[in-house]
Design a protein around this motif. Structure first.
Motif, PDB file in Angstrom:
ATOM      1  N   SER A   1       0.834  -1.199   0.000  1.00  0.00           N
ATOM      2  CA  SER A   1       0.000   0.000   0.000  1.00  0.00           C
ATOM      3  C   SER A   1       0.871   1.252   0.000  1.00  0.00           C
ATOM      4  O   SER A   1       1.765   1.402   0.830  1.00  0.00           O
ATOM      5  N   GLY A   2       0.612   2.137  -0.970  1.00  0.00           N
ATOM      6  CA  GLY A   2       1.394   3.354  -1.090  1.00  0.00           C
ATOM      7  C   GLY A   2       2.487   3.289  -2.131  1.00  0.00           C
ATOM      8  O   GLY A   2       3.061   4.322  -2.497  1.00  0.00           O
ATOM      9  N   SER A   3       2.808   2.073  -2.644  1.00  0.00           N
ATOM     10  CA  SER A   3       3.786   1.957  -3.723  1.00  0.00           C
ATOM     11  C   SER A   3       3.210   2.546  -5.014  1.00  0.00           C
ATOM     12  O   SER A   3       1.997   2.715  -5.156  1.00  0.00           O
ATOM     13  N   THR A   4       4.092   2.832  -5.958  1.00  0.00           N
ATOM     14  CA  THR A   4       3.675   3.306  -7.269  1.00  0.00           C
ATOM     15  C   THR A   4       4.150   2.324  -8.318  1.00  0.00           C
ATOM     16  O   THR A   4       5.282   1.847  -8.274  1.00  0.00           O
ATOM     17  N   THR A   5       3.281   2.004  -9.266  1.00  0.00           N
ATOM     18  CA  THR A   5       3.679   1.178 -10.390  1.00  0.00           C
ATOM     19  C   THR A   5       3.143   1.804 -11.668  1.00  0.00           C
ATOM     20  O   THR A   5       2.603   2.906 -11.648  1.00  0.00           O
ATOM     21  N   LEU A   6       3.299   1.085 -12.797  1.00  0.00           N
ATOM     22  CA  LEU A   6       3.033   1.672 -14.096  1.00  0.00           C
ATOM     23  C   LEU A   6       1.920   0.909 -14.796  1.00  0.00           C
ATOM     24  O   LEU A   6       2.029  -0.297 -15.017  1.00  0.00           O
ATOM     25  N   ALA A   7       0.830   1.614 -15.124  1.00  0.00           N
ATOM     26  CA  ALA A   7      -0.206   1.047 -15.987  1.00  0.00           C
ATOM     27  C   ALA A   7       0.198   1.285 -17.436  1.00  0.00           C
ATOM     28  O   ALA A   7       0.636   2.374 -17.798  1.00  0.00           O
ATOM     29  N   VAL A   8       0.065   0.254 -18.254  1.00  0.00           N
ATOM     30  CA  VAL A   8       0.486   0.316 -19.653  1.00  0.00           C
ATOM     31  C   VAL A   8      -0.647  -0.210 -20.522  1.00  0.00           C
ATOM     32  O   VAL A   8      -1.235  -1.252 -20.210  1.00  0.00           O
ATOM     33  N   ASP A   9      -0.964   0.517 -21.615  1.00  0.00           N
ATOM     34  CA  ASP A   9      -2.008   0.019 -22.504  1.00  0.00           C
ATOM     35  C   ASP A   9      -1.398  -0.631 -23.742  1.00  0.00           C
ATOM     36  O   ASP A   9      -0.174  -0.669 -23.915  1.00  0.00           O
ATOM     37  N   ALA A  10      -2.261  -1.163 -24.613  1.00  0.00           N
ATOM     38  CA  ALA A  10      -1.801  -1.938 -25.760  1.00  0.00           C
ATOM     39  C   ALA A  10      -1.061  -1.101 -26.788  1.00  0.00           C
ATOM     40  O   ALA A  10      -0.404  -1.661 -27.683  1.00  0.00           O
ATOM     41  N   GLU A  11      -1.124   0.226 -26.686  1.00  0.00           N
ATOM     42  CA  GLU A  11      -0.374   1.109 -27.576  1.00  0.00           C
ATOM     43  C   GLU A  11       0.936   1.573 -26.947  1.00  0.00           C
ATOM     44  O   GLU A  11       1.682   2.327 -27.577  1.00  0.00           O
ATOM     45  N   GLY A  12       1.208   1.158 -25.726  1.00  0.00           N
ATOM     46  CA  GLY A  12       2.429   1.559 -25.047  1.00  0.00           C
ATOM     47  C   GLY A  12       2.302   2.825 -24.223  1.00  0.00           C
ATOM     48  O   GLY A  12       3.281   3.274 -23.628  1.00  0.00           O
ATOM     49  N   ARG A  13       1.104   3.417 -24.190  1.00  0.00           N
ATOM     50  CA  ARG A  13       0.912   4.596 -23.341  1.00  0.00           C
ATOM     51  C   ARG A  13       0.956   4.164 -21.878  1.00  0.00           C
ATOM     52  O   ARG A  13       0.443   3.101 -21.520  1.00  0.00           O
TER      53      ARG A  13
ATOM     54  N   ASP B   1      -4.770 -20.616 -13.828  1.00  0.00           N
ATOM     55  CA  ASP B   1      -6.228 -20.523 -13.792  1.00  0.00           C
ATOM     56  C   ASP B   1      -6.716 -19.811 -15.048  1.00  0.00           C
ATOM     57  O   ASP B   1      -6.089 -18.852 -15.504  1.00  0.00           O
ATOM     58  N   TRP B   2      -7.833 -20.239 -15.575  1.00  0.00           N
ATOM     59  CA  TRP B   2      -8.380 -19.700 -16.821  1.00  0.00           C
ATOM     60  C   TRP B   2      -8.637 -18.204 -16.731  1.00  0.00           C
ATOM     61  O   TRP B   2      -8.513 -17.484 -17.731  1.00  0.00           O
ATOM     62  N   HIS B   3      -9.009 -17.701 -15.562  1.00  0.00           N
ATOM     63  CA  HIS B   3      -9.380 -16.285 -15.474  1.00  0.00           C
ATOM     64  C   HIS B   3      -8.179 -15.347 -15.407  1.00  0.00           C
ATOM     65  O   HIS B   3      -8.343 -14.134 -15.401  1.00  0.00           O
ATOM     66  N   VAL B   4      -6.955 -15.894 -15.360  1.00  0.00           N
ATOM     67  CA  VAL B   4      -5.755 -15.058 -15.432  1.00  0.00           C
ATOM     68  C   VAL B   4      -5.450 -14.804 -16.903  1.00  0.00           C
ATOM     69  O   VAL B   4      -5.365 -15.738 -17.702  1.00  0.00           O
ATOM     70  N   ARG B   5      -5.252 -13.529 -17.253  1.00  0.00           N
ATOM     71  CA  ARG B   5      -5.177 -13.167 -18.665  1.00  0.00           C
ATOM     72  C   ARG B   5      -3.982 -12.268 -18.957  1.00  0.00           C
ATOM     73  O   ARG B   5      -3.511 -11.537 -18.086  1.00  0.00           O
ATOM     74  N   VAL B   6      -3.533 -12.353 -20.200  1.00  0.00           N
ATOM     75  CA  VAL B   6      -2.508 -11.455 -20.722  1.00  0.00           C
ATOM     76  C   VAL B   6      -3.068 -10.820 -21.992  1.00  0.00           C
ATOM     77  O   VAL B   6      -4.105 -11.239 -22.504  1.00  0.00           O
ATOM     78  N   LEU B   7      -2.365  -9.799 -22.478  1.00  0.00           N
ATOM     79  CA  LEU B   7      -2.841  -9.082 -23.660  1.00  0.00           C
ATOM     80  C   LEU B   7      -1.981  -9.400 -24.872  1.00  0.00           C
ATOM     81  O   LEU B   7      -0.755  -9.505 -24.782  1.00  0.00           O
ATOM     82  N   GLY B   8      -2.656  -9.517 -26.019  1.00  0.00           N
ATOM     83  CA  GLY B   8      -1.976  -9.715 -27.283  1.00  0.00           C
ATOM     84  C   GLY B   8      -2.057  -8.471 -28.138  1.00  0.00           C
ATOM     85  O   GLY B   8      -2.630  -7.441 -27.727  1.00  0.00           O
ATOM     86  N   PRO B   9      -1.479  -8.487 -29.332  1.00  0.00           N
ATOM     87  CA  PRO B   9      -1.535  -7.329 -30.229  1.00  0.00           C
ATOM     88  C   PRO B   9      -2.967  -6.845 -30.440  1.00  0.00           C
ATOM     89  O   PRO B   9      -3.901  -7.646 -30.567  1.00  0.00           O
TER      90      PRO B   9
END
Length: 346
Positions: free
Chosen positions: A252-264, A300-308
């Motif tokens: 709690s209180g850490s900072t991380t990076l959200a990244v979208d499929a375009e690299g933003r 587990d099936w509900h764990v997901r990653v993103l593709g192009p």
């Protein structure tokens, strides 16, 4: 582009030279001072600021095209005055008497489509950080009377704390291996992820896979748009400033990076990190240059990653040849910092 002005008027004389040197070295946008000679001696890259105190809307029409207005907001009348000034003046400095940021929100909303720049006077660095994010847009600039040269450098670092885009690469799945029980981490943030957004996680510091957030519907459970089921606790997660953390370090209180499929990218605040024992699997993939990338996640099936294109892929259904989105980093790591040294991970 956010900018900073330094107010020298209250800086003690024995620290004035060092603070001014720090301001010039840090390339602050402007210096506010009553000393006309000092202002004239500033380099052309630094704006000399000597604002006009605005007490009535009738003054606004008499100020020149380069004028800087100053409004002290302490009641409804002066709040309306600040809104009017921010609409018509090229630069408006606003100082608020109350600690609440609601008056600033009102001025930002009033001047949303105006060409002028709003500068908010801040009591300290902590307030400057808050002011820059109000209503997501934040104040265009901040004004700070620094107590020392160190505060000048800290302020400019704060302004550089934006989040540049990342170059994403397409990874091709080589194999998926199922393991026994291990510990995995869910990263629960204080932000709402978009459908094509997640965080970059990997077993090796040189390669990451874009792990999907739980914004997409799942059977038997509600969506949790603040969460990423990220991976095993040993994994690296890419954060701001090209720095990594182990998932085990997030709290709690850490900072991380959200990244979208375009690299933003954008910084997100961690609300909690949830560690639980679950069956695990490892996805091994490679980039076009042969770089191997590994990710261990909950089996587990509900764990997901993103593709192009932001395609959502369930990890238990991945097959050889499937394409994933990832990021390659050329540097090895020492306590999360990039370092040019030999290191082989396997």
């Amino acid at each position: 582009m956010k900018f900073a002005w330094i107010d020298l008027r209250t800086v003690p004389s024995e620290r004035l030279e060092s603070v001014l040197d720090a301001a010039l070295h840090s390339r602050v946008h402007g210096v506010l001072c009553d000393d006309e000679k000092l202002l004239k001696d500033l380099p052309p890259t630094v704006m000399g600021v000597n604002p006009t105190v605005v007490t009535d809307e009738a003054q606004l029409g008499d100020l020149g095209p380069e004028a800087v207005g100053w409004v002290d907001v302490h009641d409804d009348r002066t709040l309306r005055l600040a809104c009017a000034a921010a609409v018509v003046l090229p630069h408006t400095v606003v100082r608020f008497a109350d600690p609440t940021k609601i008056p600033l929100e009102i001025v930002l909303a009033a001047a949303d489509r105006a060409d002028g720049r709003l500068v908010t006077a801040c009591a300290d660095l902590e307030e400057a950080g808050i002011v820059l994010d109000v209503l997501e847009r934040g104040s265009d600039g901040v004004l700070l009377a620094p107590a020392s040269a160190d505060e000048v450098f800290a302020l400019t670092r704060l302004l550089r704390a934006d989040s540049p885009p990342l170059e994403l690469t397409t990874l091709t799945v080589d194999r998926v291996e199922h393991h026994g029980l291990g510990d995995r981490v869910c990263v629960d943030t204080c932000s709402h992820f978009a459908e094509d957004e997640g965080i970059l996680v990997g077993s090796y510091s040189t390669g990451f896979i874009l792990c999907c957030s739980e914004t997409h519907p799942l059977p038997y459970m509600p969506t949790r748009p603040f969460r990423v089921n990220a991976g095993a606790l040993h994994s690296y997660v890419l954060g701001p400033g090209n720095r990594t953390n182990y998932l085990s370090e997030l709290r709690s209180g850490s900072t991380t990076l959200a990244v979208d499929a375009e690299g933003r990218t954008r910084r997100v605040l961690v609300g909690r990190a949830k560690l639980e024992s679950r069956p695990l699997l490892t996805v091994t993939a490679h980039a076009a240059d042969g770089t191997e990338v590994s990710l261990t996640v909950q089996d587990d099936w509900h764990v997901r990653v993103l593709g192009p294109g932001g395609k959502v892929l369930n990890v238990t259904e991945l097959r050889q040849g499937d394409e994933l989105l990832g990021h390659l980093a050329t540097d090895q790591r020492h306590v999360g910092l990039p370092i040019g040294e030999f290191c082989k991970e396997s």
